[in-house]
Design an enzyme around this catalytic site. Structure first.
Site, PDB file in Angstrom:
ATOM      1  N   CYS A  83       0.871  -0.959  -0.250  1.00 49.98           N
ATOM      2  CA  CYS A  83      -0.041   0.428  -0.190  1.00 49.98           C
ATOM      3  C   CYS A  83       1.042   1.259   0.009  1.00 49.98           C
ATOM      4  O   CYS A  83       1.128   1.663  -1.108  1.00 49.98           O
ATOM      5  CB  CYS A  83      -1.180  -0.049   0.851  1.00 49.98           C
ATOM      6  SG  CYS A  83      -2.357   0.915   1.147  1.00 49.98           S
ATOM      7  N   HIS A 182      -3.356  -5.342   1.229  1.00 52.14           N
ATOM      8  CA  HIS A 182      -2.868  -5.439   2.688  1.00 52.14           C
ATOM      9  C   HIS A 182      -2.766  -7.025   3.480  1.00 52.14           C
ATOM     10  O   HIS A 182      -3.151  -7.755   4.191  1.00 52.14           O
ATOM     11  CB  HIS A 182      -2.966  -4.376   3.903  1.00 52.14           C
ATOM     12  CG  HIS A 182      -3.143  -3.447   4.024  1.00 52.14           C
ATOM     13  ND1 HIS A 182      -1.825  -2.545   5.210  1.00 52.14           N
ATOM     14  CD2 HIS A 182      -4.103  -1.849   2.860  1.00 52.14           C
ATOM     15  CE1 HIS A 182      -2.169  -0.894   4.073  1.00 52.14           C
ATOM     16  NE2 HIS A 182      -2.704  -1.299   3.121  1.00 52.14           N
ATOM     17  N   GLU A 184      -1.024  -8.387   5.332  1.00 51.16           N
ATOM     18  CA  GLU A 184      -0.990  -9.046   7.128  1.00 51.16           C
ATOM     19  C   GLU A 184      -2.302  -8.582   7.892  1.00 51.16           C
ATOM     20  O   GLU A 184      -1.904  -8.749   8.728  1.00 51.16           O
ATOM     21  CB  GLU A 184       0.561  -7.736   7.325  1.00 51.16           C
ATOM     22  CG  GLU A 184      -0.195  -6.533   7.155  1.00 51.16           C
ATOM     23  CD  GLU A 184      -0.725  -5.345   6.565  1.00 51.16           C
ATOM     24  OE1 GLU A 184      -0.826  -4.375   6.117  1.00 51.16           O
ATOM     25  OE2 GLU A 184      -0.449  -5.991   5.316  1.00 51.16           O
TER      26      GLU A 184
END
Length: 204
Positions: A83, A182, A184
């Protein structure tokens, strides 16, 4: 984790640091937060997390990290940007502040907040061939997209949009990897494992 696990830093000035540290550990790395140039010298790879790219740019300058990060990337340090991290790795950034900086690690033009505001955030399943046949659940939060890439950039994934275009959202060039989404914030660590494979290839 094996004794030969690489040490991977997460730039810890702003953004989703904890998620990347957790995923890197699960993928088999020794993950460390990096805030100072001395810490940067100890890592085998670096993650630039999501967050706010112009804030991260200012903080890199304020903490004396812009030059050291640029130097290590220029020396071939493997890097992964998600990002806002994707924006920082671009060679040209559209719709950003005139005083913003970036590292030009990937030959691509990136548009900030291309998918819209926070309320326009979305999730989708993406086929990402280097990660295997199973689609990956991806999360886009005020995400950029890649408008153009140079001839040496591998496009790993694209997302169809309502305007009829396929927008590039994952790329790799040499030792540099970037995604508009993302990974994560999901339970899937395949993107981080892929990055660790890049590190292994760079150090072998």
């Amino acid at each position: 984790m094996s004794a030969a696990a690489p040490t991977v830093g997460v730039l810890a000035l702003q953004g989703d640091i904890a998620g990347h540290l957790r995923h890197l550990e699960r993928a088999g790395a020794r993950a460390v937060a990096v805030r100072r140039p001395g810490e940067l010298r100890e890592v085998n790879g670096l993650v630039l997390p999501g967050g706010e790219s112009t804030a991260m740019s200012r903080l890199l300058d304020a903490h004396g990290m812009q030059g050291p990060v640029a130097e290590r990337l220029g020396d071939g340090l493997p890097v992964y940007g998600s990002c806002a991290g994707m924006i920082l790795l671009a060679s040209l950034v559209l719709d950003t502040r005139p005083d913003a900086g970036w590292f030009s690690a990937i030959d691509m033009t990136v548009r900030r907040n291309a998918f819209g505001r926070q309320v326009d955030s979305f999730e989708t399943d993406l086929a990402i061939p280097p990660l295997g046949p199973e689609p990956m659940r991806t999360v886009f939060i005020r995400a950029p997209w890649v408008e153009t890439v140079g001839p040496d950039v591998d496009v790993l994934a694209s997302v169809p949009t309502s305007d009829g275009h396929d927008r590039i959202v994952a790329v790799r060039q040499g030792h540099a990897l970037a995604t508009a989404f993302h990974p994560e914030v999901t339970d899937d660590v395949r993107m981080h494992r892929y990055f660790l494979d890049m590190i292994a290839g760079a150090t072998s």
